[in-house]
Design a protein around this motif. Sequence first.
Motif, PDB file in Angstrom:
ATOM      1  N   GLY A 185      -9.006  11.104 -10.437  1.00 45.51           N
ATOM      2  CA  GLY A 185     -10.282  10.411 -10.596  1.00 45.51           C
ATOM      3  C   GLY A 185     -10.788   9.808  -9.306  1.00 45.51           C
ATOM      4  O   GLY A 185     -11.635   8.909  -9.334  1.00 45.51           O
ATOM      5  N   PHE A 186     -10.288  10.299  -8.156  1.00 47.69           N
ATOM      6  CA  PHE A 186     -10.675   9.795  -6.832  1.00 47.69           C
ATOM      7  C   PHE A 186     -10.413   8.293  -6.699  1.00 47.69           C
ATOM      8  O   PHE A 186     -11.155   7.574  -6.013  1.00 47.69           O
ATOM      9  CB  PHE A 186     -12.151  10.093  -6.547  1.00 47.69           C
ATOM     10  CG  PHE A 186     -12.465  11.552  -6.426  1.00 47.69           C
ATOM     11  CD1 PHE A 186     -12.233  12.240  -5.250  1.00 47.69           C
ATOM     12  CD2 PHE A 186     -12.990  12.251  -7.511  1.00 47.69           C
ATOM     13  CE1 PHE A 186     -12.520  13.589  -5.148  1.00 47.69           C
ATOM     14  CE2 PHE A 186     -13.276  13.600  -7.410  1.00 47.69           C
ATOM     15  CZ  PHE A 186     -13.042  14.271  -6.231  1.00 47.69           C
ATOM     16  N   ILE A 187      -9.372   7.809  -7.360  1.00 48.15           N
ATOM     17  CA  ILE A 187      -9.041   6.387  -7.306  1.00 48.15           C
ATOM     18  C   ILE A 187      -8.230   6.108  -6.054  1.00 48.15           C
ATOM     19  O   ILE A 187      -7.298   6.836  -5.714  1.00 48.15           O
ATOM     20  CB  ILE A 187      -8.239   5.961  -8.559  1.00 48.15           C
ATOM     21  CG1 ILE A 187      -9.098   6.154  -9.821  1.00 48.15           C
ATOM     22  CG2 ILE A 187      -7.789   4.511  -8.444  1.00 48.15           C
ATOM     23  CD1 ILE A 187      -8.340   5.875 -11.101  1.00 48.15           C
ATOM     24  N   ILE A 188      -8.602   5.049  -5.345  1.00 44.58           N
ATOM     25  CA  ILE A 188      -7.825   4.578  -4.204  1.00 44.58           C
ATOM     26  C   ILE A 188      -7.575   3.091  -4.375  1.00 44.58           C
ATOM     27  O   ILE A 188      -8.366   2.384  -5.016  1.00 44.58           O
ATOM     28  CB  ILE A 188      -8.534   4.844  -2.852  1.00 44.58           C
ATOM     29  CG1 ILE A 188      -9.917   4.187  -2.840  1.00 44.58           C
ATOM     30  CG2 ILE A 188      -8.626   6.309  -2.557  1.00 44.58           C
ATOM     31  CD1 ILE A 188     -10.599   4.256  -1.485  1.00 44.58           C
ATOM     32  N   PHE A 189      -6.471   2.617  -3.844  1.00 44.12           N
ATOM     33  CA  PHE A 189      -6.135   1.205  -3.893  1.00 44.12           C
ATOM     34  C   PHE A 189      -6.294   0.633  -2.486  1.00 44.12           C
ATOM     35  O   PHE A 189      -5.660   1.074  -1.542  1.00 44.12           O
ATOM     36  CB  PHE A 189      -4.705   0.994  -4.386  1.00 44.12           C
ATOM     37  CG  PHE A 189      -4.484   1.536  -5.769  1.00 44.12           C
ATOM     38  CD1 PHE A 189      -4.901   0.837  -6.881  1.00 44.12           C
ATOM     39  CD2 PHE A 189      -3.866   2.774  -5.952  1.00 44.12           C
ATOM     40  CE1 PHE A 189      -4.699   1.336  -8.151  1.00 44.12           C
ATOM     41  CE2 PHE A 189      -3.669   3.281  -7.218  1.00 44.12           C
ATOM     42  CZ  PHE A 189      -4.077   2.556  -8.322  1.00 44.12           C
ATOM     43  N   GLY A 190      -7.154  -0.361  -2.372  1.00 45.48           N
ATOM     44  CA  GLY A 190      -7.466  -0.884  -1.058  1.00 45.48           C
ATOM     45  C   GLY A 190      -8.543  -0.047  -0.393  1.00 45.48           C
ATOM     46  O   GLY A 190      -9.179   0.806  -1.014  1.00 45.48           O
ATOM     47  N   LYS A 242      -0.409 -13.230   1.530  1.00 45.40           N
ATOM     48  CA  LYS A 242      -1.049 -11.950   1.818  1.00 45.40           C
ATOM     49  C   LYS A 242      -2.007 -11.611   0.681  1.00 45.40           C
ATOM     50  O   LYS A 242      -1.748 -11.944  -0.474  1.00 45.40           O
ATOM     51  CB  LYS A 242       0.000 -10.837   1.954  1.00 45.40           C
ATOM     52  CG  LYS A 242      -0.583  -9.469   2.280  1.00 45.40           C
ATOM     53  CD  LYS A 242       0.500  -8.396   2.330  1.00 45.40           C
ATOM     54  CE  LYS A 242      -0.108  -7.023   2.588  1.00 45.40           C
ATOM     55  NZ  LYS A 242       0.912  -5.944   2.575  1.00 45.40           N
ATOM     56  N   ARG A 243      -3.121 -10.974   1.020  1.00 47.55           N
ATOM     57  CA  ARG A 243      -4.114 -10.626   0.011  1.00 47.55           C
ATOM     58  C   ARG A 243      -3.536  -9.643  -0.990  1.00 47.55           C
ATOM     59  O   ARG A 243      -2.843  -8.694  -0.612  1.00 47.55           O
ATOM     60  CB  ARG A 243      -5.342 -10.017   0.680  1.00 47.55           C
ATOM     61  CG  ARG A 243      -6.521  -9.772  -0.243  1.00 47.55           C
ATOM     62  CD  ARG A 243      -7.152 -11.061  -0.704  1.00 47.55           C
ATOM     63  NE  ARG A 243      -7.794 -11.783   0.395  1.00 47.55           N
ATOM     64  CZ  ARG A 243      -8.246 -13.022   0.313  1.00 47.55           C
ATOM     65  NH1 ARG A 243      -8.092 -13.681  -0.812  1.00 47.55           N
ATOM     66  NH2 ARG A 243      -8.803 -13.607   1.353  1.00 47.55           N
ATOM     67  N   CYS A 244      -3.789  -9.891  -2.278  1.00 48.62           N
ATOM     68  CA  CYS A 244      -3.253  -9.030  -3.333  1.00 48.62           C
ATOM     69  C   CYS A 244      -3.800  -7.613  -3.194  1.00 48.62           C
ATOM     70  O   CYS A 244      -4.999  -7.408  -2.969  1.00 48.62           O
ATOM     71  CB  CYS A 244      -3.604  -9.588  -4.712  1.00 48.62           C
ATOM     72  SG  CYS A 244      -2.606 -11.008  -5.206  1.00 48.62           S
ATOM     73  N   ASP A 245      -2.905  -6.647  -3.356  1.00 47.87           N
ATOM     74  CA  ASP A 245      -3.295  -5.243  -3.317  1.00 47.87           C
ATOM     75  C   ASP A 245      -2.376  -4.462  -4.251  1.00 47.87           C
ATOM     76  O   ASP A 245      -1.617  -5.046  -5.031  1.00 47.87           O
ATOM     77  CB  ASP A 245      -3.235  -4.693  -1.887  1.00 47.87           C
ATOM     78  CG  ASP A 245      -1.888  -4.958  -1.222  1.00 47.87           C
ATOM     79  OD1 ASP A 245      -0.892  -5.151  -1.949  1.00 47.87           O
ATOM     80  OD2 ASP A 245      -1.832  -4.963   0.023  1.00 47.87           O
ATOM     81  N   ALA A 246      -2.426  -3.146  -4.177  1.00 46.38           N
ATOM     82  CA  ALA A 246      -1.648  -2.312  -5.093  1.00 46.38           C
ATOM     83  C   ALA A 246      -0.145  -2.445  -4.862  1.00 46.38           C
ATOM     84  O   ALA A 246       0.649  -2.153  -5.766  1.00 46.38           O
ATOM     85  CB  ALA A 246      -2.066  -0.849  -4.942  1.00 46.38           C
ATOM     86  N   ASP A 247       0.268  -2.893  -3.680  1.00 47.48           N
ATOM     87  CA  ASP A 247       1.693  -3.037  -3.384  1.00 47.48           C
ATOM     88  C   ASP A 247       2.268  -4.360  -3.861  1.00 47.48           C
ATOM     89  O   ASP A 247       3.479  -4.587  -3.743  1.00 47.48           O
ATOM     90  CB  ASP A 247       1.919  -2.905  -1.876  1.00 47.48           C
ATOM     91  CG  ASP A 247       1.503  -1.537  -1.355  1.00 47.48           C
ATOM     92  OD1 ASP A 247       1.640  -0.561  -2.123  1.00 47.48           O
ATOM     93  OD2 ASP A 247       1.031  -1.454  -0.209  1.00 47.48           O
TER      94      ASP A 247
END
Length: 542
Positions: free
Chosen positions: A341-346, A465-470
């Motif tokens: 679905g062309f999803i990217i994290f960050g 640290k800023r919340c992200d997919a990791d």
Amino acid sequence: MAAAAGAASVELVIGWCIFGLLLLAILAFCWIYVRKYQSRRESEVVSTMTAVFSLAIALITSALLPVDIFLVSYMKSQNGTFKDWANANVSRQIEDTVLYGYYTLYSVILFCVFFWIPFVYFYYEEKDDDDTGKCTQIKTALKYTLGFAVICALLLLVGAFVPLSVPNNKNSTEWEKVKFLFEELGSSHGLAALSFSISSLTLIGMLAAITYTAYGMSALPLNLIKGTRSAAYERLENSEDIEEVEQHIQTIKSKSKDGRPLPARDKRALKQFEERLRTLKKRERHLEFIENSWWTKFCGALRPLKIIWGIFFIFVALLFVISLFLSNLDKALHSAGIDSGFIIFGTNLSNPLNMLLPILQTVFPLDYILITIIIMYFIFTSMAGIRNIGIWFFWIRLYKIRRGRTRPQALLFLCMILLLIVLHTSYMIYSLAPQYVMYGSQNYLIENNTTYDDNKGNSTIATPKRCDADAPEDQCTVTRTYLFLHKFWFFSAAYYFGNWAFIGFFLIGLIVSCCKGKKSVIEGVDEDDSDISDDEPTVYYD
């Protein structure tokens, strides 16, 4: 601890009070907007209340996105730790409250789109026939509404039985596969069914946004900058046209002075000129009223302010489109492709809006104000696009949206289109700032090992640290909006291609709006306007 919890409770109460005032403001705006555009001669209580309620639901649903982002961000401090009152139970309650809010609003939207609005629309379509009674109107409206109800039921069933994962055992029997589907249905508690239905409507909303919002983003600012033609100059042109048409009529009538009948071609031409003359005289009355109106003089005084707003709106539109282009380009280059679905994290390619939001996060509540402004701008440009284009079915114009002259059926169409566009708004905002929509301004703690210079030992320092997919799942809370947006990958893929189409239509609309001249001060007063009253002239400004 108790004092902190009490202070947090007071802040939440204040927040909910502000949200309540916002709801009252939304209802007042919807009432004024509907009354502004509805026909004075065809005003109906049921259609008016339906339009106001539907428009209010659209605006309230759009307001839930910044509330969702605020709540997940409010539970954590900037140093990455949860606040004292935000324990696991409280966090879960807040998440459930927002989720139930989405459940309620999305269910109401389904009810409006598939049941209430179609019923009221077909009821008034039958009412146009004077020979039908109330019972016949209700029966016919229910018959047509049943078709929409069947479509809604099919969407819910398909969404409920579409598995979000596949069985691990490829050699499973047919019964095991069916059992797996029911287990998936039971575990989702209806979330997948509702999400599939809403995503289907969002897909339609995407097409409406491509058609109306993309054009409105270019037409609204350029119309403000260019303004309208002078009423005095238009009246002079109209008087010349009246004299010319009267001369043609006299010329044709002179052919029958000796008693000879007019040829069929001359009779047709005479009828056309007489209809043209009636329209021109109607325009003359409206232009005379507008030229002498105090509203015209007031709008003339505000002309510099309109130019400033137009320049501001065109810069906002360009910021929006450039950010959307860079975001889509980022997905094209760095996502896993159409299967995901062309999803990217960050983000790998920063866009202006994605860079601006983290800066505004440092000063509460500037980031929420910006998100709210973007959403409202998206809605108002959609309204402007619908007003300028009208409501079409392929190449057939169904209705016009004109101040004081819009039929009840057209208002219902307008509100349904806005409901669908608002559903797509959340994904557009996510496309512009995916990490912000997922986590807001949340931070989490990450441990770093530090060695002293004298080599006497090591120490571990936790830095935010800023919340992200990791980030660990227990350290960052995902917004409920994100859960609804990415339940099905194929919808995300369709939205991705829709964003490219949106950019293309905006550029086309920008070129068309630049090439078009100034609008008439009585835009829309022509031969096919059936809602114009000769006795009640109105000032027409979009």
